[in-house]
Design an enzyme around this catalytic site. Sequence first.
Site, PDB file in Angstrom:
ATOM      1  N   GLY A   1     -34.260  -1.431  34.022  1.00  0.00           N
ATOM      2  CA  GLY A   1     -34.572  -0.540  32.900  1.00  0.00           C
ATOM      3  C   GLY A   1     -33.417   0.379  32.554  1.00  0.00           C
ATOM      4  CB  CYS A   2     -31.243   2.504  34.655  1.00  0.00           C
ATOM      5  SG  CYS A   2     -32.607   3.461  35.369  1.00  0.00           S
ATOM      6  CB  THR A   3     -28.952  -2.243  33.355  1.00  0.00           C
ATOM      7  OG1 THR A   3     -28.574  -1.914  34.701  1.00  0.00           O
ATOM      8  CG2 THR A   3     -27.885  -3.117  32.732  1.00  0.00           C
TER       9      THR A   3
END
Length: 158
Positions: A44-46
């Site tokens: 998700g952060c990527t």
Amino acid sequence: MSQVTVGQPLPDFTAQSTQGEISPAALRGKWAVLYFYPKDNTPGCTTESQDFRDHYKDFLAAECTVIGISRDSLKSHAGFAEKQGLPFPLISDGAETLCSLFDVIKMKNMYGKQVRGIERSTFLIDPEGTLVHEWRKLRVPGHVDEVLQTLKERAGNK
């Protein structure tokens, strides 16, 4: 340092990033987006960071800087930024100073256990250094588009 809320100016702070020291004074005169994310190199952060990267020119056109923040080290951030081609700075907040200021540390369920972690959140700061909009408990798909649209509406660049 007390928590900042919408309508309040950011209190003074300094933070180390992959592109040098950052402070509210250094951000004055242009819009700023601060996005807090849980961890480098996670799905998700990527995706969220890639979305900000892919729209970076649109943010620059609106005279807005983008800054990512997590508790990861500067070394981790440098590798993440290089791997993903991120043109904007990533702040290392291992001491949770900014996390506390923006109240993004929350208890979360992970694999059935309660853990302290960063709640994915984004904050829009105006050129005078005032917090003017916040997104909390957000979902990644479509989020960057929503931030950009709000920025354009607030900045008068519809």
